[in-house]
Motif scaffolding. Sequence first.
Motif, PDB file in Angstrom:
ATOM      1  N   LEU A 124      56.641 127.270  50.458  1.00 38.47           N
ATOM      2  CA  LEU A 124      56.666 128.477  51.284  1.00 38.47           C
ATOM      3  C   LEU A 124      57.995 128.628  52.008  1.00 38.47           C
ATOM      4  O   LEU A 124      58.581 129.718  52.040  1.00 38.47           O
ATOM      5  CB  LEU A 124      55.528 128.422  52.310  1.00 38.47           C
ATOM      6  N   ASN A 125      58.481 127.544  52.585  1.00 38.57           N
ATOM      7  CA  ASN A 125      59.696 127.611  53.399  1.00 38.57           C
ATOM      8  C   ASN A 125      60.979 127.465  52.600  1.00 38.57           C
ATOM      9  O   ASN A 125      62.064 127.672  53.150  1.00 38.57           O
ATOM     10  CB  ASN A 125      59.648 126.536  54.482  1.00 38.57           C
ATOM     11  N   PRO A 129      57.205 131.242  47.097  1.00 41.73           N
ATOM     12  CA  PRO A 129      55.938 131.694  47.695  1.00 41.73           C
ATOM     13  C   PRO A 129      54.756 131.662  46.740  1.00 41.73           C
ATOM     14  O   PRO A 129      53.623 131.457  47.168  1.00 41.73           O
ATOM     15  CB  PRO A 129      56.262 133.121  48.159  1.00 41.73           C
ATOM     16  N   GLY A 130      55.006 131.853  45.439  1.00 39.47           N
ATOM     17  CA  GLY A 130      53.901 131.799  44.484  1.00 39.47           C
ATOM     18  C   GLY A 130      53.270 130.421  44.432  1.00 39.47           C
ATOM     19  O   GLY A 130      52.039 130.285  44.421  1.00 39.47           O
ATOM     20  N   ALA A 159      49.141 134.342  53.951  1.00 37.12           N
ATOM     21  CA  ALA A 159      49.684 135.568  54.541  1.00 37.12           C
ATOM     22  C   ALA A 159      51.201 135.605  54.420  1.00 37.12           C
ATOM     23  O   ALA A 159      51.788 136.622  54.026  1.00 37.12           O
ATOM     24  CB  ALA A 159      49.262 135.664  56.002  1.00 37.12           C
ATOM     25  N   ARG A 160      51.849 134.510  54.751  1.00 36.99           N
ATOM     26  CA  ARG A 160      53.308 134.459  54.683  1.00 36.99           C
ATOM     27  C   ARG A 160      53.789 134.565  53.239  1.00 36.99           C
ATOM     28  O   ARG A 160      54.783 135.242  52.956  1.00 36.99           O
ATOM     29  CB  ARG A 160      53.807 133.179  55.330  1.00 36.99           C
ATOM     30  N   ALA A 161      53.100 133.887  52.325  1.00 35.07           N
ATOM     31  CA  ALA A 161      53.515 133.918  50.920  1.00 35.07           C
ATOM     32  C   ALA A 161      53.398 135.321  50.348  1.00 35.07           C
ATOM     33  O   ALA A 161      54.305 135.816  49.655  1.00 35.07           O
ATOM     34  CB  ALA A 161      52.664 132.938  50.106  1.00 35.07           C
ATOM     35  N   VAL A 165      56.399 138.201  48.990  1.00 31.87           N
ATOM     36  CA  VAL A 165      56.505 138.857  47.677  1.00 31.87           C
ATOM     37  C   VAL A 165      56.186 140.344  47.751  1.00 31.87           C
ATOM     38  O   VAL A 165      56.101 141.017  46.723  1.00 31.87           O
ATOM     39  CB  VAL A 165      55.595 138.171  46.640  1.00 31.87           C
ATOM     40  N   GLY A 166      55.994 140.871  48.958  1.00 35.56           N
ATOM     41  CA  GLY A 166      55.793 142.300  49.134  1.00 35.56           C
ATOM     42  C   GLY A 166      54.364 142.786  49.007  1.00 35.56           C
ATOM     43  O   GLY A 166      54.131 144.003  48.954  1.00 35.56           O
ATOM     44  N   ASP A 167      53.399 141.872  48.986  1.00 38.74           N
ATOM     45  CA  ASP A 167      51.986 142.272  48.907  1.00 38.74           C
ATOM     46  C   ASP A 167      51.459 142.465  50.330  1.00 38.74           C
ATOM     47  O   ASP A 167      50.805 141.595  50.897  1.00 38.74           O
ATOM     48  CB  ASP A 167      51.187 141.200  48.165  1.00 38.74           C
TER      49      ASP A 167
END
Length: 303
Positions: A124-125, A129-130, A159-161, A165-167
């Motif tokens: 994540l960091n 993100p996937g 939520a952060r991931a 990615v724009g979801d």
Amino acid sequence: MATLPGIAEARQGSDAGDLAYLGGAFERHRGGYHGRPPGVVLAQMRADLDLLREVLSRPHPADARADLARTAAGITGLVAIIQHDRGDQRESYGWFATAERAAQESGDRHMLAWVLARHAMVPLNYGAPGAAAALAARARTAAGTAPTAAVALAAAVTARALAAVGDRRGALRAVADARTTAEHLDAVQAADTWFGYPLQKHHVHLSQTFTLMGNTREAYAEQEAALALTRSASVMTRALLATDTATCLSGDGDPTAAADMAAEVWQRLPDAFRDGLVRSRAEALHLTLPGVARARLGEALVS
């Protein structure tokens, strides 16, 4: 007249003492940094890691082995968290793999869920993100339905991931899940440790979620809430929140103020905290800034 124990009895007593000590070591180390640099905390854990390796090499009864495996999962998971914060992704992945194997051997699904949720923080960091979302999903499956710190953290990671990615819709659903779970945590699960999900860390995660989404109003509110609950030194947490604020300033159309704020945060940051997560977040902001603002922050990051 009392007799001295035989070798077998002495060995059993030594095993019991070492197991109890290691259990206490996990509880002691999981309290977090308390203003100490990651490298210092890691150095303080080395003797306990050496003992853990030695104790793991001994034969143990099944019940003692399960307890030892749980403790091993916890301690190696803490090492993985520290390596993550230092920016050593390879080491962090390796320690989390060890922690996951130990958690599975222990049969403790709550420990396994915690390891997986914390592991998800690494991709994540650091730009994947996937992979983070996939690990978070595994954590939620392992945790079951009870409200636990692992479930709340997994929802926050999701939520952060998804925000990354724009979801937006998916991210907001995950925010709602994280909030609902956080509201139902008991005192143990909400404890301010690396094993808990304290309200302060909850706001830190949501700050980053809304910052990534460009929802600056909500992000500023989460940053204020997190800072209001940050009573210790928390050098890294304060720096990350300030970098989120700078990113929001840029998103609101003031890249100069963003660069000035991020540069000031960086210049005040102790050298021991300048590698890893804080640098990664500052460099991500730097890449988004235009012209003079980009040069301003760039100069600070190389100073």
